[in-house]
Scaffold this motif. Structure first.
Motif, short mmCIF file in Angstrom:
data_model
loop_
_atom_site.label_atom_id
_atom_site.label_comp_id
_atom_site.label_asym_id
_atom_site.label_seq_id
_atom_site.Cartn_x
_atom_site.Cartn_y
_atom_site.Cartn_z
N LEU A 1 0.83 -1.20 0.00
CA LEU A 1 0.00 0.00 0.00
C LEU A 1 0.87 1.26 0.00
O LEU A 1 0.61 2.21 -0.75
CB LEU A 1 -0.92 -0.01 1.22
N SER A 2 1.90 1.27 0.82
CA SER A 2 2.80 2.41 0.87
C SER A 2 3.55 2.58 -0.46
O SER A 2 3.75 3.70 -0.93
CB SER A 2 3.80 2.24 2.01
N ALA A 3 3.96 1.46 -1.06
CA ALA A 3 4.65 1.53 -2.35
C ALA A 3 3.76 2.13 -3.42
O ALA A 3 4.19 2.97 -4.22
CB ALA A 3 5.13 0.14 -2.76
N VAL A 4 2.50 1.70 -3.45
CA VAL A 4 1.56 2.22 -4.44
C VAL A 4 1.29 3.71 -4.19
O VAL A 4 1.28 4.52 -5.14
CB VAL A 4 0.24 1.42 -4.39
N ALA B 1 4.66 11.27 3.81
CA ALA B 1 3.30 10.80 3.54
C ALA B 1 3.27 9.27 3.44
O ALA B 1 2.33 8.62 3.91
CB ALA B 1 2.77 11.43 2.26
N SER B 2 4.30 8.68 2.83
CA SER B 2 4.37 7.22 2.72
C SER B 2 4.49 6.58 4.10
O SER B 2 3.87 5.54 4.37
CB SER B 2 5.57 6.83 1.85
N VAL B 3 5.28 7.20 4.96
CA VAL B 3 5.43 6.69 6.33
C VAL B 3 4.11 6.82 7.09
O VAL B 3 3.72 5.91 7.84
CB VAL B 3 6.56 7.43 7.05
N PHE C 1 13.13 8.44 -5.87
CA PHE C 1 13.37 7.03 -6.16
C PHE C 1 14.81 6.79 -6.59
O PHE C 1 15.44 5.81 -6.18
CB PHE C 1 12.41 6.54 -7.25
N ARG C 2 15.33 7.69 -7.42
CA ARG C 2 16.72 7.53 -7.87
C ARG C 2 17.69 7.67 -6.69
O ARG C 2 18.70 6.95 -6.62
CB ARG C 2 17.06 8.57 -8.94
N GLY D 1 8.01 0.17 2.18
CA GLY D 1 7.26 0.31 0.94
C GLY D 1 7.87 1.37 0.03
O GLY D 1 7.96 1.19 -1.19
N LEU D 2 8.30 2.48 0.61
CA LEU D 2 8.96 3.53 -0.16
C LEU D 2 10.26 3.00 -0.78
O LEU D 2 10.56 3.28 -1.95
CB LEU D 2 9.25 4.73 0.74
#
Length: 337
Positions: free
Chosen positions: A86-89, A108-110, A175-176, A250-251
Motif C-alpha cells: 500500500l505504501s509503495a503504491v 506521507a508514505s510513512v 526514487f533515484r 514500501g517507499l
C-alpha cells in the motif's frame, strides 16, 4: 572424579549456547561457513555480492525492526507485507502521477503505514482482538486498498492518459536517490536507510521508557498493568511504529522497482518473522532486542544470497525458511530449560 572449583567456574559449551546471542552468532557463523564452502567458483568472495546481499535484505530488515517491537509485547503483525504494498503504491502515485516533491512523498508514505499500524493496534489493544486475527484482517484490507488505489495495475512511469494512450515520464528524484549507491558503489542507500531504522528501533527498546514498557507487557501483561504501565497505549504505539517502518519499507521497495506494485510484499511478513526469531527474540514476548534481530537479518540475508549464487530454486529457499523458523523456535524452547 569430583569437580574442582576451577572446573565449576569454567563456562561450558552448553551454557554458552544457552544464550540467545550465542545461538544467533552460531547460526550466522554457520551460514558464513556455508558461503566459504559453496562459494560458486569464488563469487562469494566478490565485494559486490556482499553489497547486494545487504541491499536485498534491507527491505526485509526494515520490516523486521518493526516486527521486533511488536513481538516484544507478545504480539504479531501479519500485515506488514500488505502495508508495504500500500505504501509503495501510494508513494509511486504521489511521486510519478502527481509529481509531488520528495519532502512530501517520503513522510506521507510513512504516515500511510503508521495509520495502518494504528488501526491494528487499536483493534488489538483497545478492542482486545487477538493480534493474529487483527493483523490478518489488516493484511487483507491493506492489500485490497493497494489494488484499489492502483486501479489493479502497477503504478509505473508509463502514465495512462484520458484517451487510452500512455505518456512516459522520468523516474522521480526521490526514487533515484534511494536506489543509488554511495562510497564508490560499495554501499546501497537502502542499506543505510535500514541501518537508520534499526538505530531508531534500538533507541526505542533500549533507551526509552516505551521500550521498558514493551518488555514489561511481553513478560506479564497483568503484572505490567498493576505496576502502572499504560498497556493499551504502549501496545498501540508498538503497532504504529511497526506500520510506520512498513511504510518506509514500501517507499524503498517502490524506489528499487521504480514503480508501485499492489502485489509487492507477499510473504515478506514470513521472512521478517524468521529474521526476528532466528535472532533470538522470543515469540512469547518479554525477551529479545534489536542487536539480535540484526544478526537474524544478516543470517537470512546471507543464506538467501548463498543459495541464489548457487542457483538453488526459490521454492526450495521458501521451504528452507519454514524449516529454519521451526528450528529456531525449538532452540529457544530448549534454551529456557
Amino acid at each position: 572424579m569430583p569437580e574442582t572449583p576451577d572446573d565449576r567456574s569454567r563456562p561450558r559449551v552448553g551454557t554458552l549456547l544457552a544464550s540467545p546471542a550465542a545461538r544467533a552468532l552460531a547460526a550466522f557463523a554457520l551460514v558464513l561457513l556455508l558461503g566459504l564452502v559453496f562459494n560458486a567458483d569464488g563469487a562469494f568472495f566478490k565485494p559486490g555480492v556482499h553489497r547486494d546481499a545487504l541491499r536485498q535484505a534491507s527491505v526485509y530488515g526494515i520490516l523486521a525492526c518493526g516486527m521486533t517491537l511488536v513481538i516484544t509485547t507478545g504480539g504479531i503483525d501479519l500485515s506488514v507485507g500488505s502495508v508495504l504494498a500500500l505504501s509503495a503504491v501510494c508513494s509511486a502515485t504521489m511521486a510519478i502521477y502527481w509529481g509531488w516533491p520528495p519532502w512530501v512523498v517520503a513522510p506521507a508514505s510513512v504516515l500511510v503505514g503508521a495509520a495502518c499500524g494504528l488501526a491494528s493496534g487499536v483493534v488489538t489493544a483497545w478492542l482486545r482482538v487477538q493480534p493474529f486475527i487483527a493483523t490478518l484482517a489488516m493484511m487483507v484490507f491493506a492489500r485490497g486498498l493497494a489494488k484499489q488505489v492502483a486501479g489493479g495495475v502497477k503504478v509505473s512511469t508509463a502514465v495512462p492518459q484520458p484517451d487510452g494512450t500512455y505518456e512516459y515520464v522520468g523516474v522521480p528524484t526521490l526514487f533515484r536517490a534511494i536506489d543509488a549507491q554511495v562510497l564508490g558503489g560499495a554501499v546501497s542507500v537502502v542499506t543505510l536507510v535500514f541501518l537508520g531504522c534499526a538505530a531508531v528501533a534500538y533507541l526505542v527498546l533500549a533507551r526509552r521508557r516505551l521500550g521498558r514498557e514493551l518488555y514489561a507487557i511481553g513478560g506479564n501483561k497483568e503484572a505490567a498493568h498493576l505496576s502502572g504501565v499504560p498497556v493499551v497505549r504502549s501496545t498501540v504505539w508498538a503497532y504504529v511504529l511497526s506500520g510506520a517502518l512498513a511504510g518506509v519499507a514500501g517507499l524503498c521497495q517502490a524506489s528499487q522497482e521504480q514503480q508501485g506494485d499492489p502485489e509487492a510484499g507477499a510473504g515478506y511478513e514470513l521472512t521478517a518473522i524468521a529474521m526476528v526469531v532466528i535472532g533470538g527474540t522470543s515469540l512469547m514476548g518479554g525477551r529479545g532486542g534489536m542487536g539480535l534481530t540484526m544478526l537474524g537479518v544478516l543470517t537470512i540475508g546471507y543464506l538467501d544470497k548463498i543459495l541464489s549464487i548457487n542457483a538453488v530454486p526459490s521454492s526450495t529457499r521458501l521451504m528452507l525458511t519454514g524449516v529454519i523458523i521451526v528450528a529456531a523456535v525449538l532452540t529457544q524452547k530448549r534454551g529456557r530449560y
